[in-house]
Design a protein around this motif. Structure first.
Motif, PDB file in Angstrom:
ATOM      1  N   PHE A  33       0.825  -1.206   0.000  1.00  0.00           N
ATOM      2  CA  PHE A  33       0.000   0.000   0.000  1.00  0.00           C
ATOM      3  C   PHE A  33       0.867   1.268   0.000  1.00  0.00           C
ATOM      4  O   PHE A  33       0.481   2.276  -0.592  1.00  0.00           O
ATOM      5  CB  PHE A  33      -0.983  -0.003   1.172  1.00  0.00           C
ATOM      6  CG  PHE A  33      -2.150  -0.920   0.944  1.00  0.00           C
ATOM      7  CD1 PHE A  33      -3.062  -0.674  -0.078  1.00  0.00           C
ATOM      8  CD2 PHE A  33      -2.325  -2.046   1.724  1.00  0.00           C
ATOM      9  CE1 PHE A  33      -4.134  -1.520  -0.310  1.00  0.00           C
ATOM     10  CE2 PHE A  33      -3.397  -2.903   1.507  1.00  0.00           C
ATOM     11  CZ  PHE A  33      -4.298  -2.640   0.483  1.00  0.00           C
ATOM     12  N   THR A  34       2.034   1.204   0.611  1.00  0.00           N
ATOM     13  CA  THR A  34       2.956   2.350   0.561  1.00  0.00           C
ATOM     14  C   THR A  34       3.446   2.567  -0.865  1.00  0.00           C
ATOM     15  O   THR A  34       3.515   3.704  -1.350  1.00  0.00           O
ATOM     16  CB  THR A  34       4.141   2.134   1.519  1.00  0.00           C
ATOM     17  OG1 THR A  34       3.632   2.026   2.858  1.00  0.00           O
ATOM     18  CG2 THR A  34       5.143   3.282   1.441  1.00  0.00           C
ATOM     19  N   MET A  35       3.744   1.475  -1.569  1.00  0.00           N
ATOM     20  CA  MET A  35       4.155   1.579  -2.976  1.00  0.00           C
ATOM     21  C   MET A  35       3.015   2.168  -3.815  1.00  0.00           C
ATOM     22  O   MET A  35       3.260   3.033  -4.668  1.00  0.00           O
ATOM     23  CB  MET A  35       4.553   0.198  -3.509  1.00  0.00           C
ATOM     24  CG  MET A  35       5.822  -0.344  -2.898  1.00  0.00           C
ATOM     25  SD  MET A  35       6.098  -2.104  -3.196  1.00  0.00           S
ATOM     26  CE  MET A  35       6.242  -2.165  -4.957  1.00  0.00           C
ATOM     27  N   PHE A  36       1.803   1.717  -3.556  1.00  0.00           N
ATOM     28  CA  PHE A  36       0.640   2.239  -4.269  1.00  0.00           C
ATOM     29  C   PHE A  36       0.506   3.740  -4.028  1.00  0.00           C
ATOM     30  O   PHE A  36       0.366   4.518  -4.980  1.00  0.00           O
ATOM     31  CB  PHE A  36      -0.624   1.490  -3.807  1.00  0.00           C
ATOM     32  CG  PHE A  36      -1.897   2.089  -4.324  1.00  0.00           C
ATOM     33  CD1 PHE A  36      -2.303   1.885  -5.638  1.00  0.00           C
ATOM     34  CD2 PHE A  36      -2.700   2.858  -3.496  1.00  0.00           C
ATOM     35  CE1 PHE A  36      -3.484   2.436  -6.121  1.00  0.00           C
ATOM     36  CE2 PHE A  36      -3.881   3.406  -3.966  1.00  0.00           C
ATOM     37  CZ  PHE A  36      -4.280   3.206  -5.284  1.00  0.00           C
ATOM     38  N   ALA A  37       0.567   4.163  -2.764  1.00  0.00           N
ATOM     39  CA  ALA A  37       0.422   5.585  -2.432  1.00  0.00           C
ATOM     40  C   ALA A  37       1.528   6.415  -3.070  1.00  0.00           C
ATOM     41  O   ALA A  37       1.282   7.510  -3.596  1.00  0.00           O
ATOM     42  CB  ALA A  37       0.422   5.767  -0.915  1.00  0.00           C
ATOM     43  N   THR A  38       2.745   5.901  -3.064  1.00  0.00           N
ATOM     44  CA  THR A  38       3.875   6.616  -3.666  1.00  0.00           C
ATOM     45  C   THR A  38       3.654   6.811  -5.162  1.00  0.00           C
ATOM     46  O   THR A  38       3.879   7.899  -5.711  1.00  0.00           O
ATOM     47  CB  THR A  38       5.187   5.836  -3.421  1.00  0.00           C
ATOM     48  OG1 THR A  38       5.381   5.700  -2.012  1.00  0.00           O
ATOM     49  CG2 THR A  38       6.380   6.542  -4.039  1.00  0.00           C
ATOM     50  N   LYS A  39       3.171   5.781  -5.835  1.00  0.00           N
ATOM     51  CA  LYS A  39       2.922   5.870  -7.283  1.00  0.00           C
ATOM     52  C   LYS A  39       1.766   6.832  -7.587  1.00  0.00           C
ATOM     53  O   LYS A  39       1.831   7.600  -8.542  1.00  0.00           O
ATOM     54  CB  LYS A  39       2.637   4.482  -7.849  1.00  0.00           C
ATOM     55  CG  LYS A  39       2.653   4.421  -9.357  1.00  0.00           C
ATOM     56  CD  LYS A  39       2.958   3.018  -9.818  1.00  0.00           C
ATOM     57  CE  LYS A  39       2.962   2.887 -11.318  1.00  0.00           C
ATOM     58  NZ  LYS A  39       4.203   3.322 -11.942  1.00  0.00           N
ATOM     59  N   VAL A  40       0.709   6.795  -6.774  1.00  0.00           N
ATOM     60  CA  VAL A  40      -0.407   7.730  -6.954  1.00  0.00           C
ATOM     61  C   VAL A  40       0.088   9.168  -6.864  1.00  0.00           C
ATOM     62  O   VAL A  40      -0.239  10.010  -7.704  1.00  0.00           O
ATOM     63  CB  VAL A  40      -1.533   7.467  -5.918  1.00  0.00           C
ATOM     64  CG1 VAL A  40      -2.544   8.609  -5.895  1.00  0.00           C
ATOM     65  CG2 VAL A  40      -2.233   6.148  -6.211  1.00  0.00           C
ATOM     66  N   ILE A  41       0.894   9.449  -5.866  1.00  0.00           N
ATOM     67  CA  ILE A  41       1.417  10.809  -5.676  1.00  0.00           C
ATOM     68  C   ILE A  41       2.335  11.197  -6.837  1.00  0.00           C
ATOM     69  O   ILE A  41       2.216  12.290  -7.398  1.00  0.00           O
ATOM     70  CB  ILE A  41       2.159  10.914  -4.334  1.00  0.00           C
ATOM     71  CG1 ILE A  41       1.154  10.811  -3.187  1.00  0.00           C
ATOM     72  CG2 ILE A  41       2.951  12.216  -4.248  1.00  0.00           C
ATOM     73  CD1 ILE A  41       1.788  10.567  -1.835  1.00  0.00           C
ATOM     74  N   LYS A  42       3.222  10.307  -7.222  1.00  0.00           N
ATOM     75  CA  LYS A  42       4.175  10.598  -8.304  1.00  0.00           C
ATOM     76  C   LYS A  42       3.467  10.850  -9.632  1.00  0.00           C
ATOM     77  O   LYS A  42       3.796  11.787 -10.354  1.00  0.00           O
ATOM     78  CB  LYS A  42       5.161   9.438  -8.446  1.00  0.00           C
ATOM     79  CG  LYS A  42       6.212   9.666  -9.507  1.00  0.00           C
ATOM     80  CD  LYS A  42       7.175   8.490  -9.573  1.00  0.00           C
ATOM     81  CE  LYS A  42       8.197   8.717 -10.666  1.00  0.00           C
ATOM     82  NZ  LYS A  42       9.125   7.599 -10.801  1.00  0.00           N
ATOM     83  N   GLU A  43       2.456  10.013  -9.958  1.00  0.00           N
ATOM     84  CA  GLU A  43       1.788  10.112 -11.253  1.00  0.00           C
ATOM     85  C   GLU A  43       0.516  10.959 -11.216  1.00  0.00           C
ATOM     86  O   GLU A  43      -0.049  11.259 -12.262  1.00  0.00           O
ATOM     87  CB  GLU A  43       1.446   8.708 -11.764  1.00  0.00           C
ATOM     88  CG  GLU A  43       2.687   7.875 -12.037  1.00  0.00           C
ATOM     89  CD  GLU A  43       2.361   6.496 -12.586  1.00  0.00           C
ATOM     90  OE1 GLU A  43       1.182   6.214 -12.893  1.00  0.00           O
ATOM     91  OE2 GLU A  43       3.309   5.693 -12.721  1.00  0.00           O
ATOM     92  N   GLN A  44       0.055  11.302 -10.006  1.00  0.00           N
ATOM     93  CA  GLN A  44      -1.172  12.087  -9.833  1.00  0.00           C
ATOM     94  C   GLN A  44      -2.370  11.401 -10.497  1.00  0.00           C
ATOM     95  O   GLN A  44      -3.193  12.033 -11.165  1.00  0.00           O
ATOM     96  CB  GLN A  44      -0.998  13.517 -10.362  1.00  0.00           C
ATOM     97  CG  GLN A  44      -0.027  14.337  -9.533  1.00  0.00           C
ATOM     98  CD  GLN A  44      -0.559  14.603  -8.144  1.00  0.00           C
ATOM     99  OE1 GLN A  44      -1.574  15.265  -7.977  1.00  0.00           O
ATOM    100  NE2 GLN A  44       0.121  14.079  -7.137  1.00  0.00           N
ATOM    101  N   ARG A  45      -2.414  10.075 -10.350  1.00  0.00           N
ATOM    102  CA  ARG A  45      -3.516   9.289 -10.898  1.00  0.00           C
ATOM    103  C   ARG A  45      -3.495   7.922 -10.235  1.00  0.00           C
ATOM    104  O   ARG A  45      -2.503   7.532  -9.636  1.00  0.00           O
ATOM    105  CB  ARG A  45      -3.388   9.124 -12.410  1.00  0.00           C
ATOM    106  CG  ARG A  45      -2.187   8.281 -12.836  1.00  0.00           C
ATOM    107  CD  ARG A  45      -2.083   8.113 -14.355  1.00  0.00           C
ATOM    108  NE  ARG A  45      -1.079   7.129 -14.701  1.00  0.00           N
ATOM    109  CZ  ARG A  45      -1.303   5.822 -14.822  1.00  0.00           C
ATOM    110  NH1 ARG A  45      -2.494   5.322 -14.621  1.00  0.00           N
ATOM    111  NH2 ARG A  45      -0.330   4.994 -15.146  1.00  0.00           N
ATOM    112  N   ILE A  46      -4.605   7.195 -10.366  1.00  0.00           N
ATOM    113  CA  ILE A  46      -4.623   5.805  -9.936  1.00  0.00           C
ATOM    114  C   ILE A  46      -3.802   5.037 -10.969  1.00  0.00           C
ATOM    115  O   ILE A  46      -4.054   5.174 -12.175  1.00  0.00           O
ATOM    116  CB  ILE A  46      -6.075   5.266  -9.873  1.00  0.00           C
ATOM    117  CG1 ILE A  46      -6.934   6.102  -8.926  1.00  0.00           C
ATOM    118  CG2 ILE A  46      -6.083   3.789  -9.489  1.00  0.00           C
ATOM    119  CD1 ILE A  46      -6.489   6.078  -7.481  1.00  0.00           C
ATOM    120  N   PRO A  47      -2.818   4.239 -10.549  1.00  0.00           N
ATOM    121  CA  PRO A  47      -1.881   3.635 -11.501  1.00  0.00           C
ATOM    122  C   PRO A  47      -2.404   2.404 -12.240  1.00  0.00           C
ATOM    123  O   PRO A  47      -1.644   1.544 -12.649  1.00  0.00           O
ATOM    124  CB  PRO A  47      -0.678   3.282 -10.617  1.00  0.00           C
ATOM    125  CG  PRO A  47      -1.259   3.067  -9.278  1.00  0.00           C
ATOM    126  CD  PRO A  47      -2.412   4.019  -9.168  1.00  0.00           C
TER     127      PRO A  47
END
Length: 87
Positions: A33-47
């Motif tokens: 879930f931390t990886m998911f949150a990091t990717k959401v923040i980086k890409e500004q979208r649901i990955p």
């Protein structure tokens, strides 16, 4: 870095399967879930793609409600049919 607790509800079976899947990849659910949150923040979208199931469209719901009404009023009857095979 300061840590913060996050709590949310999830179906028990889904949680068990998620935990098992994460362990199979050498991860904890927290790490996943931390990886998911990091990717959401980086890409500004649901990955991943999120789409609306057309079964629940307003038009389909209205059609289903109409058919139920027709059956309940006796205007129509239920009929057996062959199910479509999934390819």
């Amino acid at each position: 870095m300061a840590q913060s607790m996050v709590n949310f509800r999830m179906d028990a079976k889904l949680k068990k399967e998620m935990d098992k899947t994460c362990k199979g990849m050498g991860l904890t659910m927290t790490a996943a879930f931390t990886m998911f949150a990091t990717k959401v923040i980086k890409e500004q979208r649901i990955p991943f793609e999120i789409s609306n199931d057309p079964v629940y469209s307003k038009a389909n719901i209205a059609e289903l409600e109409r058919r139920i009404s027709d059956i309940e009023s006796g205007k129509s009857t239920l009929k057996e049919h062959d199910l479509l095979e999934d390819e």
